[in-house]
Write a protein that holds these residues in place. Structure first.
Motif, short mmCIF file in Angstrom:
data_model
loop_
_atom_site.label_atom_id
_atom_site.label_comp_id
_atom_site.label_asym_id
_atom_site.label_seq_id
_atom_site.Cartn_x
_atom_site.Cartn_y
_atom_site.Cartn_z
N ILE A 134 22.22 5.98 -0.43
CA ILE A 134 21.44 4.85 0.08
C ILE A 134 19.96 5.03 -0.25
O ILE A 134 19.28 4.08 -0.66
N PHE A 135 19.44 6.25 -0.11
CA PHE A 135 18.04 6.50 -0.47
C PHE A 135 17.83 6.35 -1.97
O PHE A 135 16.76 5.92 -2.42
N GLN A 136 18.84 6.70 -2.74
CA GLN A 136 18.74 6.51 -4.19
C GLN A 136 18.66 5.02 -4.52
O GLN A 136 17.89 4.60 -5.40
N ALA A 137 19.43 4.20 -3.81
CA ALA A 137 19.36 2.76 -4.02
C ALA A 137 17.99 2.23 -3.66
O ALA A 137 17.44 1.35 -4.34
N SER A 138 17.40 2.76 -2.59
CA SER A 138 16.05 2.34 -2.19
C SER A 138 15.03 2.73 -3.26
O SER A 138 14.12 1.95 -3.58
N ALA A 139 15.18 3.93 -3.83
CA ALA A 139 14.27 4.38 -4.89
C ALA A 139 14.42 3.51 -6.14
O ALA A 139 13.43 3.16 -6.80
N SER A 140 15.66 3.14 -6.46
CA SER A 140 15.89 2.28 -7.62
C SER A 140 15.29 0.90 -7.39
O SER A 140 14.79 0.27 -8.34
N LEU A 141 15.32 0.43 -6.15
CA LEU A 141 14.73 -0.86 -5.83
C LEU A 141 13.23 -0.84 -6.09
O LEU A 141 12.67 -1.76 -6.69
N ALA A 142 12.57 0.24 -5.65
CA ALA A 142 11.13 0.36 -5.87
C ALA A 142 10.80 0.49 -7.35
O ALA A 142 9.71 0.10 -7.78
N ALA A 143 11.75 1.01 -8.14
CA ALA A 143 11.55 1.15 -9.58
C ALA A 143 11.97 -0.09 -10.35
O ALA A 143 11.97 -0.09 -11.59
N ALA A 144 12.35 -1.15 -9.62
CA ALA A 144 12.76 -2.42 -10.21
C ALA A 144 13.99 -2.29 -11.10
O ALA A 144 14.20 -3.09 -12.01
N ASP A 145 14.83 -1.29 -10.80
CA ASP A 145 16.09 -1.12 -11.53
C ASP A 145 17.18 -1.78 -10.68
O ASP A 145 17.96 -1.11 -9.99
N PHE A 146 17.24 -3.09 -10.75
CA PHE A 146 18.11 -3.84 -9.83
C PHE A 146 19.60 -3.61 -10.10
O PHE A 146 20.40 -3.61 -9.16
N LEU B 154 16.40 -6.94 -2.11
CA LEU B 154 16.86 -7.23 -3.47
C LEU B 154 17.09 -8.73 -3.64
O LEU B 154 16.67 -9.33 -4.65
N ALA B 155 17.72 -9.35 -2.65
CA ALA B 155 17.99 -10.78 -2.73
C ALA B 155 16.69 -11.59 -2.75
O ALA B 155 16.57 -12.59 -3.49
N GLN B 156 15.70 -11.17 -1.97
CA GLN B 156 14.41 -11.85 -1.98
C GLN B 156 13.76 -11.76 -3.37
O GLN B 156 13.25 -12.76 -3.90
N LEU B 157 13.80 -10.57 -3.96
CA LEU B 157 13.20 -10.38 -5.28
C LEU B 157 13.92 -11.18 -6.35
O LEU B 157 13.31 -11.62 -7.33
N GLU B 158 15.22 -11.39 -6.18
CA GLU B 158 16.00 -12.13 -7.16
C GLU B 158 16.08 -13.62 -6.84
O GLU B 158 16.72 -14.38 -7.57
N GLY B 159 15.43 -14.04 -5.75
CA GLY B 159 15.39 -15.45 -5.40
C GLY B 159 16.71 -15.99 -4.86
O GLY B 159 16.97 -17.19 -4.95
N ASP B 160 17.54 -15.12 -4.29
CA ASP B 160 18.83 -15.53 -3.75
C ASP B 160 18.68 -15.72 -2.23
O ASP B 160 18.95 -14.81 -1.44
#
Length: 293
Positions: free
Chosen positions: A120-132, A163-169
């Protein structure tokens, strides 16, 4: 007569010792033996705390810790105690180089497994790195949030909402934000207080700035975009008329009133929660509080 009495006392002592040895030979927990011998038996919580201290002494305490963990394994433990035991047992086995023991613990259920938390923390780190794409893959690997403990569940929905906010969903974001807002009602319960109560006063309820959480702001914005704030206000007030203590409805009412521009009424709704943090009331600050992600 005196000699006969002494002889009987001696036989009683021998019989008691033999009984204790017989119990030990059956493999019963040390706690059972101690109880039959009339000794005070430490609670599982106290024993876990003592084993934690022993493990902190370094290599010299490993054997004793392993023996006490083995004895504790045979006692009846609550879910949280069993999970604490599991983590200590894994630590002891790893530090002793006991592969067989470590592998025997591989599939034991653990709601707070470090592997899950790290994913889960890895997913959070990927989110900050814009690796959706990586975020979605890592959340999928973590599994269904509804099967997780409350903390990891909340973290997953928070990542998905961002993630959904960033992708406009907006539809997916709203679904996740709804779950986050509804989670707030659990603040006074052990599922939240076990982490957020202070160490100095673990039994004293801490307070939360419930009206200032980031997903509350998103809930307001999404209601305004969808135009359903009035519906949520009406539904919440209807439920509260039947159950005034319904914290979930109270919280949703507060955010719905805010979305309608009725800020003073919104604050009054939040203020009705005895555990809501406001500047003009005495509060007990929680620990381990941070915005995630």
């Amino acid at each position: 007569m005196m000699g006969t009495r002494r002889a009987l006392q001696g036989l009683s002592i021998v019989a008691a010792c033999c009984a204790i040895l017989a119990v030990a030979a059956t493999g019963r927990p040390q706690a059972t033996v101690a109880a039959q011998a009339g000794e005070a038996v430490p609670t599982p919580k106290a024993e876990l705390a003592e084993i934690t201290k022993i493990l902190g002494t370094g290599p010299r305490g490993l054997n004793e810790a392993a023996e006490r963990l083995e004895a504790l394994d045979r006692r009846e433990l609550e879910t949280g105690e069993r999970e604490d035991w599991l983590r200590l047992a894994r630590t002891a086995a790893l530090r002793r180089g006991d592969r067989a023991r470590l592998e025997s613990l591989r599939n034991v259920p653990d709601r707070f497994a470090l592997v899950l938390i790290q994913r889960i923390f890895q997913a959070s780190a990927s989110l900050a790195a814009a690796d959706f794409a990586a975020v979605r893959a890592q959340l999928a690997e973590a599994g269904d949030p509804e099967s997780m403990n409350e903390r990891e569940k909340r973290r997953c929905y928070a990542i998905e909402a961002r993630l959904a906010q960033l992708e406009g969903d907006a539809v997916r974001e709203r679904a996740c934000v709804d779950k986050l807002v509804d989670h707030l009602q659990h603040w006074p319960k052990p599922m939240c207080q076990s982490c957020h109560a202070t160490l100095a006063e673990p039994d004293r309820l801490t307070h939360l700035k419930v009206s200032e959480v980031w997903f509350g702001d998103r809930f307001v914005a999404l209601m305004q975009d969808r135009g359903d704030a009035e519906r949520i206000r009406a539904e919440s007030e209807a439920r509260l008329s039947k159950r005034p203590g319904d914290a979930r409805s109270r919280i949703r009412l507060g955010f719905a009133l805010r979305a309608l521009g009725r800020e003073e009424e919104a604050l009054e709704a939040f203020r009705a929660l005895p555990w809501a943090d406001f500047p003009d009331r005495p509060v007990h600050k929680p620990r381990m509080m941070t915005t995630f992600p």
